[in-house]
Scaffold this motif. Structure first.
Motif, PDB file in Angstrom:
ATOM      1  N   ALA A 274       0.859  -1.186   0.000  1.00 29.26           N
ATOM      2  CA  ALA A 274       0.000   0.000   0.000  1.00 29.26           C
ATOM      3  C   ALA A 274       0.891   1.230   0.000  1.00 29.26           C
ATOM      4  N   SER A 275       0.461   2.234  -0.715  1.00 28.09           N
ATOM      5  CA  SER A 275       1.220   3.478  -0.790  1.00 28.09           C
ATOM      6  C   SER A 275       1.053   4.290   0.484  1.00 28.09           C
ATOM      7  N   SER A 276       1.779   5.367   0.538  1.00 29.02           N
ATOM      8  CA  SER A 276       1.545   6.388   1.555  1.00 29.02           C
ATOM      9  C   SER A 276       0.158   6.971   1.333  1.00 29.02           C
ATOM     10  N   LEU A 277      -0.288   7.746   2.305  1.00 23.36           N
ATOM     11  CA  LEU A 277      -1.516   8.509   2.130  1.00 23.36           C
ATOM     12  C   LEU A 277      -1.157   9.867   1.533  1.00 23.36           C
ATOM     13  N   TYR A 278      -2.067  10.390   0.726  1.00 20.41           N
ATOM     14  CA  TYR A 278      -1.870  11.667   0.051  1.00 20.41           C
ATOM     15  C   TYR A 278      -3.108  12.531   0.232  1.00 20.41           C
ATOM     16  N   ARG A 279      -2.906  13.836   0.347  1.00 19.14           N
ATOM     17  CA  ARG A 279      -4.021  14.788   0.418  1.00 19.14           C
ATOM     18  C   ARG A 279      -4.067  15.540  -0.909  1.00 19.14           C
TER      19      ARG A 279
ATOM     20  N   ALA B  44      -3.196  13.112 -11.014  1.00 15.24           N
ATOM     21  CA  ALA B  44      -1.978  13.030 -10.208  1.00 15.24           C
ATOM     22  C   ALA B  44      -2.240  12.295  -8.893  1.00 15.24           C
ATOM     23  N   PHE B  45      -3.454  12.422  -8.347  1.00 21.17           N
ATOM     24  CA  PHE B  45      -3.756  11.756  -7.075  1.00 21.17           C
ATOM     25  C   PHE B  45      -3.798  10.242  -7.215  1.00 21.17           C
ATOM     26  N   VAL B  46      -3.863   9.748  -8.440  1.00 22.07           N
ATOM     27  CA  VAL B  46      -3.763   8.312  -8.703  1.00 22.07           C
ATOM     28  C   VAL B  46      -2.319   7.949  -9.055  1.00 22.07           C
ATOM     29  N   LEU B  47      -1.720   8.722  -9.935  1.00 24.58           N
ATOM     30  CA  LEU B  47      -0.374   8.389 -10.410  1.00 24.58           C
ATOM     31  C   LEU B  47       0.693   8.481  -9.328  1.00 24.58           C
TER      32      LEU B  47
ATOM     33  N   ALA C 182       4.511  13.374 -15.193  1.00 25.68           N
ATOM     34  CA  ALA C 182       5.268  14.594 -15.488  1.00 25.68           C
ATOM     35  C   ALA C 182       4.396  15.643 -16.176  1.00 25.68           C
ATOM     36  N   ARG C 183       3.354  15.214 -16.863  1.00 20.55           N
ATOM     37  CA  ARG C 183       2.461  16.141 -17.567  1.00 20.55           C
ATOM     38  C   ARG C 183       1.423  16.777 -16.647  1.00 20.55           C
ATOM     39  N   LEU C 184       1.362  16.348 -15.402  1.00 18.12           N
ATOM     40  CA  LEU C 184       0.318  16.823 -14.492  1.00 18.12           C
ATOM     41  C   LEU C 184       0.888  17.692 -13.377  1.00 18.12           C
ATOM     42  N   SER C 185       1.899  18.472 -13.688  1.00 15.24           N
ATOM     43  CA  SER C 185       2.555  19.286 -12.663  1.00 15.24           C
ATOM     44  C   SER C 185       1.627  20.346 -12.072  1.00 15.24           C
ATOM     45  N   ASP C 186       0.512  20.633 -12.736  1.00 17.06           N
ATOM     46  CA  ASP C 186      -0.436  21.617 -12.219  1.00 17.06           C
ATOM     47  C   ASP C 186      -1.372  21.029 -11.155  1.00 17.06           C
ATOM     48  N   GLN C 187      -1.320  19.708 -10.938  1.00 15.39           N
ATOM     49  CA  GLN C 187      -2.157  19.062  -9.929  1.00 15.39           C
ATOM     50  C   GLN C 187      -1.315  18.773  -8.687  1.00 15.39           C
ATOM     51  N   ASP C 188      -1.612  19.493  -7.612  1.00 16.47           N
ATOM     52  CA  ASP C 188      -0.853  19.332  -6.366  1.00 16.47           C
ATOM     53  C   ASP C 188      -1.265  18.071  -5.619  1.00 16.47           C
ATOM     54  N   VAL C 189      -0.262  17.363  -5.140  1.00 21.81           N
ATOM     55  CA  VAL C 189      -0.462  16.155  -4.342  1.00 21.81           C
ATOM     56  C   VAL C 189       0.474  16.264  -3.149  1.00 21.81           C
TER      57      VAL C 189
END
Length: 166
Positions: free
Chosen positions: A39-44, A125-128, A151-158
């Protein structure tokens, strides 16, 4: 049947979202014929494509080894969402728990109930981000290396929160 590696995205933005996502990760490992591999880390993350303001999401990705078929796994995921209180009043509504089957081995599938790979996995980005945490070299059928899409989703903050406890 030989187990297949499958990846499931988890998200929640209602109630105790962090607690829910952690409990859902554990529950994935108890599905029939299924083992939680990682399982990955958690992300907001901020909600995307929502019609009204909503709380931020807590997201993660789980890697499973499963002998369930893709549709049987989907049925188990939907049942798990329901057990955690998921309701679907409208598209993009806030969620007690959201589970999306992202990848199931190298299977490519397009049925009324299930599309694999998940049709929006390379646009979120929240999936990738958590997916690539689990396997930075992961490729998806028809999409190639997923790191190139991230790399194409740099505008989506995670925002990475905490690693999932082993």
């Amino acid at each position: 049947m030989t187990p297949v590696l499958a990846y499931v995205a988890l998200g929640a933005n209602l109630g105790e979202a962090e607690t829910t996502v952690r409990a859902a990760i554990a529950a994935l490992g108890r599905l029939p014929g299924t083992q939680l591999v990682a399982a990955s880390s958690l992300y907001r993350t901020a909600p995307l494509e929502v019609p009204e303001p909503q709380p931020d999401y807590i997201n993660a990705v789980a890697r499973l080894a499963t002998t369930l078929t893709p549709h049987a796994l989907l049925d188990e995921l939907l049942a798990l969402e329901a057990r955690f209180g998921r309701v679907r009043p409208y598209r993009w509504a806030p969620r007690a728990l959201d589970l999306d089957l992202l990848l199931y081995g190298d299977v490519v599938l397009d049925t009324p109930r299930l599309t694999l790979p998940h049709p929006r996995l390379h646009r979120r980005a929240f999936v990738l981000e958590p997916l690539l945490e689990l396997d930075s070299f992961l490729e998806a059928p028809g999409l190639g290396p997923l790191s190139a899409w991230r790399a194409r989703l740099s505008d989506q903050d995670v925002e990475r929160l905490l690693p999932h406890p082993a």
